[in-house]
Design an enzyme around this catalytic site. Structure first.
Site, mmCIF file in Angstrom:
data_model
loop_
_atom_site.group_PDB
_atom_site.id
_atom_site.type_symbol
_atom_site.label_atom_id
_atom_site.label_comp_id
_atom_site.label_asym_id
_atom_site.label_seq_id
_atom_site.Cartn_x
_atom_site.Cartn_y
_atom_site.Cartn_z
ATOM 1 N N GLY A 6 0.856 -1.225 -0.018
ATOM 2 C CA GLY A 6 -0.021 0.058 -0.050
ATOM 3 C C GLY A 6 0.914 1.231 -0.004
ATOM 4 O O GLY A 6 1.495 1.707 1.133
ATOM 5 N N VAL A 10 -0.252 7.001 3.769
ATOM 6 C CA VAL A 10 0.231 6.482 5.254
ATOM 7 C C VAL A 10 1.498 5.497 4.750
ATOM 8 O O VAL A 10 2.518 5.496 5.307
ATOM 9 C CB VAL A 10 -0.655 5.712 5.756
ATOM 10 C CG1 VAL A 10 -0.336 4.920 6.903
ATOM 11 C CG2 VAL A 10 -1.804 6.577 6.464
ATOM 12 N N GLY A 11 1.161 4.562 3.837
ATOM 13 C CA GLY A 11 2.560 3.698 3.424
ATOM 14 C C GLY A 11 3.566 4.278 3.005
ATOM 15 O O GLY A 11 4.795 4.111 3.368
ATOM 16 N N ARG A 79 -11.220 6.151 5.658
ATOM 17 C CA ARG A 79 -12.534 6.559 5.948
ATOM 18 C C ARG A 79 -12.329 8.115 5.275
ATOM 19 O O ARG A 79 -11.581 8.824 5.361
ATOM 20 C CB ARG A 79 -12.746 6.588 7.289
ATOM 21 C CG ARG A 79 -11.965 7.099 8.153
ATOM 22 C CD ARG A 79 -12.298 6.952 9.791
ATOM 23 N NE ARG A 79 -11.335 7.509 10.716
ATOM 24 C CZ ARG A 79 -11.829 8.102 11.717
ATOM 25 N NH1 ARG A 79 -12.853 8.153 12.361
ATOM 26 N NH2 ARG A 79 -10.549 8.342 12.650
ATOM 27 N N ARG A 85 -14.320 4.050 11.475
ATOM 28 C CA ARG A 85 -13.571 3.108 10.976
ATOM 29 C C ARG A 85 -14.039 1.754 10.525
ATOM 30 O O ARG A 85 -13.874 1.273 9.782
ATOM 31 C CB ARG A 85 -12.410 3.006 11.834
ATOM 32 C CG ARG A 85 -11.503 4.118 12.265
ATOM 33 C CD ARG A 85 -10.374 4.006 13.208
ATOM 34 N NE ARG A 85 -9.574 4.972 13.563
ATOM 35 C CZ ARG A 85 -9.718 5.843 14.527
ATOM 36 N NH1 ARG A 85 -10.905 5.968 15.096
ATOM 37 N NH2 ARG A 85 -8.772 6.860 14.679
ATOM 38 N N ASN A 92 -12.433 -3.516 3.046
ATOM 39 C CA ASN A 92 -11.104 -3.694 3.362
ATOM 40 C C ASN A 92 -10.651 -5.125 3.640
ATOM 41 O O ASN A 92 -9.469 -5.665 3.807
ATOM 42 C CB ASN A 92 -10.533 -2.717 4.622
ATOM 43 C CG ASN A 92 -10.169 -1.379 4.098
ATOM 44 O OD1 ASN A 92 -10.478 -1.049 2.658
ATOM 45 N ND2 ASN A 92 -10.170 -0.398 4.824
ATOM 46 N N HIS A 172 -9.084 0.576 18.177
ATOM 47 C CA HIS A 172 -8.640 1.726 17.545
ATOM 48 C C HIS A 172 -9.760 2.426 17.069
ATOM 49 O O HIS A 172 -9.950 2.225 15.789
ATOM 50 C CB HIS A 172 -7.391 1.584 16.865
ATOM 51 C CG HIS A 172 -7.007 2.873 16.096
ATOM 52 N ND1 HIS A 172 -6.435 3.763 16.516
ATOM 53 C CD2 HIS A 172 -6.850 2.965 14.552
ATOM 54 C CE1 HIS A 172 -6.355 4.831 15.914
ATOM 55 N NE2 HIS A 172 -6.560 4.213 14.299
HETATM 56 P P1 NAI Z 1 -4.657 5.872 0.389
HETATM 57 O O1 NAI Z 1 -5.993 5.769 -0.397
HETATM 58 O O2 NAI Z 1 -3.762 6.927 0.362
HETATM 59 O O3 NAI Z 1 -3.633 4.483 0.171
HETATM 60 C C1 NAI Z 1 -3.952 3.079 -0.003
HETATM 61 C C2 NAI Z 1 -3.255 2.472 -0.965
HETATM 62 O O4 NAI Z 1 -3.630 1.088 -0.958
HETATM 63 C C3 NAI Z 1 -3.578 3.162 -2.510
HETATM 64 O O5 NAI Z 1 -2.331 3.405 -2.980
HETATM 65 C C4 NAI Z 1 -3.938 1.777 -3.179
HETATM 66 O O6 NAI Z 1 -3.677 1.526 -4.532
HETATM 67 C C5 NAI Z 1 -3.359 0.788 -2.369
HETATM 68 N N1 NAI Z 1 -4.091 -0.803 -2.335
HETATM 69 C C6 NAI Z 1 -5.408 -0.826 -2.581
HETATM 70 N N2 NAI Z 1 -5.648 -2.309 -2.590
HETATM 71 C C7 NAI Z 1 -4.589 -2.853 -2.623
HETATM 72 C C8 NAI Z 1 -4.166 -4.073 -2.776
HETATM 73 N N3 NAI Z 1 -4.908 -5.062 -3.125
HETATM 74 N N4 NAI Z 1 -2.649 -4.417 -2.740
HETATM 75 C C9 NAI Z 1 -1.900 -3.382 -2.738
HETATM 76 N N5 NAI Z 1 -1.881 -1.988 -2.662
HETATM 77 C C10 NAI Z 1 -3.685 -1.906 -2.744
HETATM 78 O O7 NAI Z 1 -4.838 5.547 2.004
HETATM 79 P P2 NAI Z 1 -4.159 5.902 3.331
HETATM 80 O O8 NAI Z 1 -4.741 7.283 3.630
HETATM 81 O O9 NAI Z 1 -2.647 5.552 2.832
HETATM 82 O O10 NAI Z 1 -4.692 4.777 4.353
HETATM 83 C C11 NAI Z 1 -4.361 3.491 4.275
HETATM 84 C C12 NAI Z 1 -5.337 2.598 5.402
HETATM 85 O O11 NAI Z 1 -4.840 2.944 6.597
HETATM 86 C C13 NAI Z 1 -6.809 2.986 5.323
HETATM 87 O O12 NAI Z 1 -7.466 1.749 5.621
HETATM 88 C C14 NAI Z 1 -6.642 3.962 6.748
HETATM 89 O O13 NAI Z 1 -7.902 3.927 7.196
HETATM 90 C C15 NAI Z 1 -5.525 3.311 7.421
HETATM 91 N N6 NAI Z 1 -5.017 3.984 8.439
HETATM 92 C C16 NAI Z 1 -4.911 3.403 9.818
HETATM 93 C C17 NAI Z 1 -4.525 3.895 10.902
HETATM 94 C C18 NAI Z 1 -4.034 3.352 12.012
HETATM 95 O O14 NAI Z 1 -3.771 3.871 13.303
HETATM 96 N N7 NAI Z 1 -4.196 1.885 12.253
HETATM 97 C C19 NAI Z 1 -3.948 5.426 10.600
HETATM 98 C C20 NAI Z 1 -4.176 6.066 9.284
HETATM 99 C C21 NAI Z 1 -4.669 5.267 8.457
#
Ligand code: NAI
Length: 305
Positions: A6, A10-11, A79, A85, A92, A172
């Site tokens: 990802g 965030v990634g 979200r 969430r 997801n 969380h």
């Molecule tokens: P984003 O939309 O910027 O990035 C998500 C990425 O995942 C995209 O580049 C997309 O192409 C990729 N992706 C989707 N399906 C995929 C797959 N099967 N294989 C590989 N890549 C794939 O989203 P963001 O902001 O980076 O957030 C990512 C996740 O992290 C979300 O679910 C968000 O809610 C979660 N998150 C969790 C936190 C925590 O504390 N646990 C804190 C912040 C975000």
């Protein structure tokens, strides 16, 4: 080596933190190949300024994760303002399951850190799907909540954030449990320094902190990315850090068959130990309520995914 699946906000930011802190080389995988390749190129070009020599590779080829000690999953939907969430569960879960299949194939000996939300449910999904021992599958959530709790306590007290120690457990999510009785400033209980109204305000701010950022700019990036790097450091450098992470409980805290945030010792094997706290009756009730919310989401998801 660390793989991050990802390469979104965030990634990619987590990758940059890990490289900048010289924790490890990073492979960044995304289904959208250009994004992963472009992010990696951008980071590589920053290396002389940040002064890191770690290698970064962007790709959509999951086999590139071979040999990874740690795989971090940030793939999935984030979200939108107004969403909880938990609303992301079904979409997801499908993504996390598909990623975990690749992890089992290409990095069967790795530790697996889940970030995708709702993180406790996704950690549960990843644990079940992978068949890995439970210590190897854990989720990032409550450490971020704890950092936010610490930041707001420091602001209210007008002291260095570094001197605040605190703990948040549970989901969380909206039902997280900031443990006021475990919060201190260099060992001094915060309850002796702040009035109840001040503490209530801080607990409220901690709970809404993620949503507050999302309302303003659409997503949270820097704080989660920094926390991912701290956890990666704990595992790669076998630091045995004590952190609240989402882990699968088998009788601890009187709970089973649920992944939820509790304090753990995090080291080279992932969750080395779960630490059981003596909670007061109010915290215990709130923690059990939080667990039932996660369990409910897991049960509902099982019917549809
Ligand atoms: P984003 O939309 O910027 O990035 C998500 C990425 O995942 C995209 O580049 C997309 O192409 C990729 N992706 C989707 N399906 C995929 C797959 N099967 N294989 C590989 N890549 C794939 O989203 P963001 O902001 O980076 O957030 C990512 C996740 O992290 C979300 O679910 C968000 O809610 C979660 N998150 C969790 C936190 C925590 O504390 N646990 C804190 C912040 C975000």
């Amino acid at each position: 080596m660390i793989t991050i699946v990802g390469a979104g906000k965030v990634g990619s930011s987590a990758a940059f933190n890990i490289l900048g802190r010289r924790i490890s080389d990073v492979v960044l995988i995304d289904v959208v190949e250009n994004v992963a390749v472009g992010e990696a190129l951008d980071m590589m070009q920053a290396a002389p300024a940040i002064e890191f020599d770690g290698k970064i590779k962007g790709t959509s080829d999951f086999s590139e994760m071979k040999g990874s000690e740690l795989v971090i999953v940030t793939a999935g939907l984030a979200r939108q303002p107004g969403m909880s969430r938990i609303d992301l569960v079904n979409k997801n879960a499908k993504i996390v399951k598909s990623v975990v299949k690749e992890v089992v194939k290409y990095a069967p000996d790795c530790k697996l850190m889940i970030v995708t939300n709702p993180v406790d449910v996704m950690t549960h999904v990843a644990y079940k799907e992978s068949g890995f021992e439970r210590n190897r599958v854990f989720g990032m959530g409550n450490i971020l909540d704890t950092l936010r709790f610490r930041s707001y306590l420091a602001m209210e007290l007008g002291v260095s954030r570094e001197d605040i120690r605190a703990l948040v457990i549970g989901e969380h999510g909206d039902s997280m449990v900031p443990l006021v009785n475990f919060a201190s400033v260099s060992g001094i209980p915060v309850s002796t320094l702040l009035r109840k109204e001040q503490i209530d305000k801080i607990v409220g701010l901690t709970k809404t902190s993620g949503a507050d950022v999302i309302k303003l700019k659409g997503s949270t990036i820097y704080a989660p990315a920094a926390v991912i790097a701290i956890m990666a450091d704990a595992v790669l450098r076998d630091r045995n850090r004590v952190m609240s992470v989402s882990t699968y409980l088998q009788g601890e805290y009187g709970l089973s068959n649920v992944s939820i945030g509790v304090p753990c010792v995090l080291g080279k094997n992932g969750v080395e130990r779960i630490l059981e706290l003596k909670l007061d009756s109010e915290a215990k009730r709130a923690f059990e309520e939080s667990a039932s919310i996660i369990k409910d989401a897991i049960t509902k998801m099982d019917e549809t995914v």
